[in-house]
Design an enzyme around this catalytic site. Structure first.
Site, PDB file in Angstrom:
ATOM      1  N   GLU A 109       2.709  -0.203  48.619  1.00 48.97           N
ATOM      2  CA  GLU A 109       3.430   0.924  49.227  1.00 48.97           C
ATOM      3  C   GLU A 109       4.852   0.883  48.698  1.00 48.97           C
ATOM      4  OE1 GLU A 109       3.472   1.161  53.456  1.00 48.97           O
ATOM      5  OE2 GLU A 109       1.279   1.161  53.665  1.00 48.97           O
ATOM      6  N   GLU A 117      -1.107  -4.731  56.209  1.00 51.21           N
ATOM      7  CA  GLU A 117       0.118  -5.453  56.540  1.00 51.21           C
ATOM      8  C   GLU A 117      -0.132  -6.467  57.661  1.00 51.21           C
ATOM      9  OE1 GLU A 117       3.801  -2.681  55.133  1.00 51.21           O
ATOM     10  OE2 GLU A 117       3.161  -2.419  57.204  1.00 51.21           O
TER      11      GLU A 117
END
Length: 584
Positions: free
Chosen positions: A234, A158
């Site tokens: 995710e 991320e």
């Protein structure tokens, strides 16, 4: 050539069409003797892949070291995954977030103010490369190129939410490739804002992270990456909890409906989490947006597989959804594991905590925990206060993270980082009274710019403006129960000082159980030396998970570190977890 390749709209595995149906399962949050059980249950839900982060801070507690045993025996975990017929997605970071202490970055690295973390600063990338030099050789035999289960490896984590240093991402890509990683590489970023724009690396598969608004999120992913497989790296199907907050949950049917939307769109998925597990010991992280908030011990995450490994409502709902899109094993859903019968444990022995502090570092002002090279646990500070009477203690810079103050052994108050406490009114009982400050590291921030914020006392201490000098700073890591603890029979059921409490209990057949501590306030617990983690009456979590492999037939030992006080000698082992009232 990597085993897993991409087409204009999907994956090929060894040249055949393949959809990744993955679930997150962090080996370091599960007792090693339970890895095989959790992996089997992943396959039986219909998954063909599991995903795991790799926590740099545990694997390399000191520069130049590498730990690969016990809870950190990643090669063994990969062998077990292969034996179950599961593929693996590896996410080595270096930053992992994961609500994990420091986001996985080692404390000895993050406390260096000169290093620009997660950038192309050579002071950072050189250290990352030296870590990869040690980490990757034992993992290469488990890559698909060598016949192993690992089919893809993530670059950073991320990153678009943190920075836009493309040279840094390119360096990591080259670092992995030059050290023998041939498998497909991918990035993983949130699909809102500029996260995908900042985190995408040309030539590397981009995946998105989200838990709802499936169509919109997939559209943003497609805009950022016009060709290639659509994958949710995710898929958030639950959430984590903070001390003092609610216990989060998500309706199983709602999560299953979004999973069905994902799969109906032809996307691949990694369910976060399939099985959350536990932040054993001192491994929980913390968030700091408007205020510092530490994460609880349980990482149950309201996942399909509960913290104790039992199929929950999402397990059944997700299995039904997956069966609409892919073959599911024609085997029954696993039954819940047996639980230990409810048991009362009497903690008959007691040892005061503060006398255990030894080998002080003496200085004019208190030293931070980081200056004492302490990753986690507690730090004790001692000095004397020359003038008696009422006064105002001021701790410059506050505390990291929670300080208990004592004068001549009597509790004088508590300061907490999350309340921005810096001052405490006190009454000094006599000239040269002993001032002690016990500071607890509640977990290092795992997300955002505050990673690396120091622990312990963070500056000079004054009383009514007059500096207090001559401090002894003691590291009290308390990873294990101290062998020097002077246990003696407890004279009364009540105890109003920080102390270790010990008792034994009999087990006929080891099974999962949950430790409840009604009447206790805050501290840590160990069963047979296995560090269960932190408890706190503040909640929401009211029980600690005790894995069956931590127990043994016959006599077992429970040790509880209570920081404040207890009104009872008893602890309870129950057959039902209590993570607090659920907030959807």
């Amino acid at each position: 050539m990597p085993a897993l390749t991409t087409t204009s709209d999907g994956f090929l595995l060894h040249g055949e069409p393949f959809r990744i149906l993955s679930g997150a399962l962090h080996y370091f949050r599960v007792h090693p003797d339970q890895w095989a059980d959790r992996l089997r249950k992943a396959r039986l839900m219909g998954l063909n892949t599991v995903e795991t982060y790799i926590p740099w801070n545990l694997h390399q507690p000191e520069p130049g070291t590498l730990v690969l045993d016990g809870l950190l025996d990643l090669p063994r975990f990969l062998r077990l995954a292969a034996a179950e017929g599961l593929h693996v997605l590896l996410r080595p970071g270096p930053f992992i977030c994961a609500e994990w202490d420091g986001g996985g970055l080692p404390h000895w690295l993050t406390t260096d103010p000169d290093i620009r973390l997660r950038t192309s600063d050579p002071r950072f990338t050189d250290i990352v490369d030296r870590y990869l030099d040690l980490l990757l050789p034992p993992l290469l035999p488990h890559m698909a190129a060598s016949g192993g289960p690992v089919i893809a490896v993530q670059v950073e984590n991320e990153y678009g939410a943190y920075g836009d240093d493309i040279a840094y991402l390119e360096h990591l890509e080259l670092s992995l490739r030059s050290r023998g990683v041939e498998e497909l590489l991918f990035t993983c970023d949130q699909t809102d804002g500029d996260h995908l724009k900042n985190g995408v690396l040309p030539g590397v598969l981009a995946t998105g992270t989200f838990g709802s608004r499936v169509d919109q999120s997939l559209q943003r992913l497609r805009e950022a990456q016009p060709e290639g497989p659509l994958m949710c790296g995710e898929f958030w199907i639950g959430w984590f909890d903070h001390w003092g907050g609610p216990h989060h949950g998500r309706d199983a049917e709602d999560a299953a409906a979004d999973l069905d939307r994902l799969l109906s769109a032809g996307a691949s998925v990694n369910i976060y989490m399939f099985h959350g597990g536990t932040n054993f010991g001192y491994t929980n992280g913390a968030n700091h947006h408007h205020a510092y908030v530490p994460t609880i011990t349980s990482y149950d995450y309201d996942a399909p597989l509960t913290e104790s490994g039992d199929p929950g409502p999402k397990y059944h709902a997700f299995r039904e959804v997956i069966a609409r899109h892919a073959p599911v094993p024609d085997e029954p859903v696993p039954a819940p594991s047996p639980k230990l019968p409810p048991t009362t444990v009497r903690l008959t022995d007691r040892a005061p905590l503060l006398p255990l502090a030894d080998r002080p570092v003496h200085a004019t002002d208190p030293r931070s925990a980081d200056e004492l090279n302490q990753r986690s646990g507690y730090t004790l500070y001692r000095t004397t206060v020359p003038t008696p009477g009422a006064g105002l203690l001021h701790f410059a810079g506050g505390v990291g993270d929670r300080a208990q103050v004592f004068l001549d052994g009597a509790p004088a108050g508590v300061l907490e980082r999350e309340r921005y406490d810096e001052t405490l009114p006190v009454h000094v009982p006599r000239p040269d009274a002993v001032l002690e400050v016990l500071v607890e590291n509640m977990g290092r921030v795992n997300y955002g710019p505050r990673i690396g914020v120091p622990k312990g006392l963070l500056g000079p201490v004054t009383l009514d403006g007059t500096p207090l000098h001559g401090w002894d700073s003691h590291a009290l890591p308390l990873d294990d129960v101290p062998v020097t603890a002077a246990f003696a029979p407890a004279e009364t059921p009540t105890c109003a000082e920080p102390a270790l409490h010990r008792g034994t209990f009999e087990v006929r057949t080891p099974a999962d159980t949950f430790l409840a501590l009604p009447g206790w306030t805050k501290g840590q617990a160990w069963v047979n030396g296995f560090h269960l983690g932190r408890y706190w009456s503040r909640g929401p979590q009211r029980t600690l998970y005790v894995p069956a492999p931590a127990l043994r037939p016959g006599v077992n030992e429970l040790v509880v570190l209570e920081l404040h006080g207890t009104t009872t000698l008893d602890a309870q082992l129950t057959d039902t977890p209590d993570l607090g009232p659920e907030q959807s």
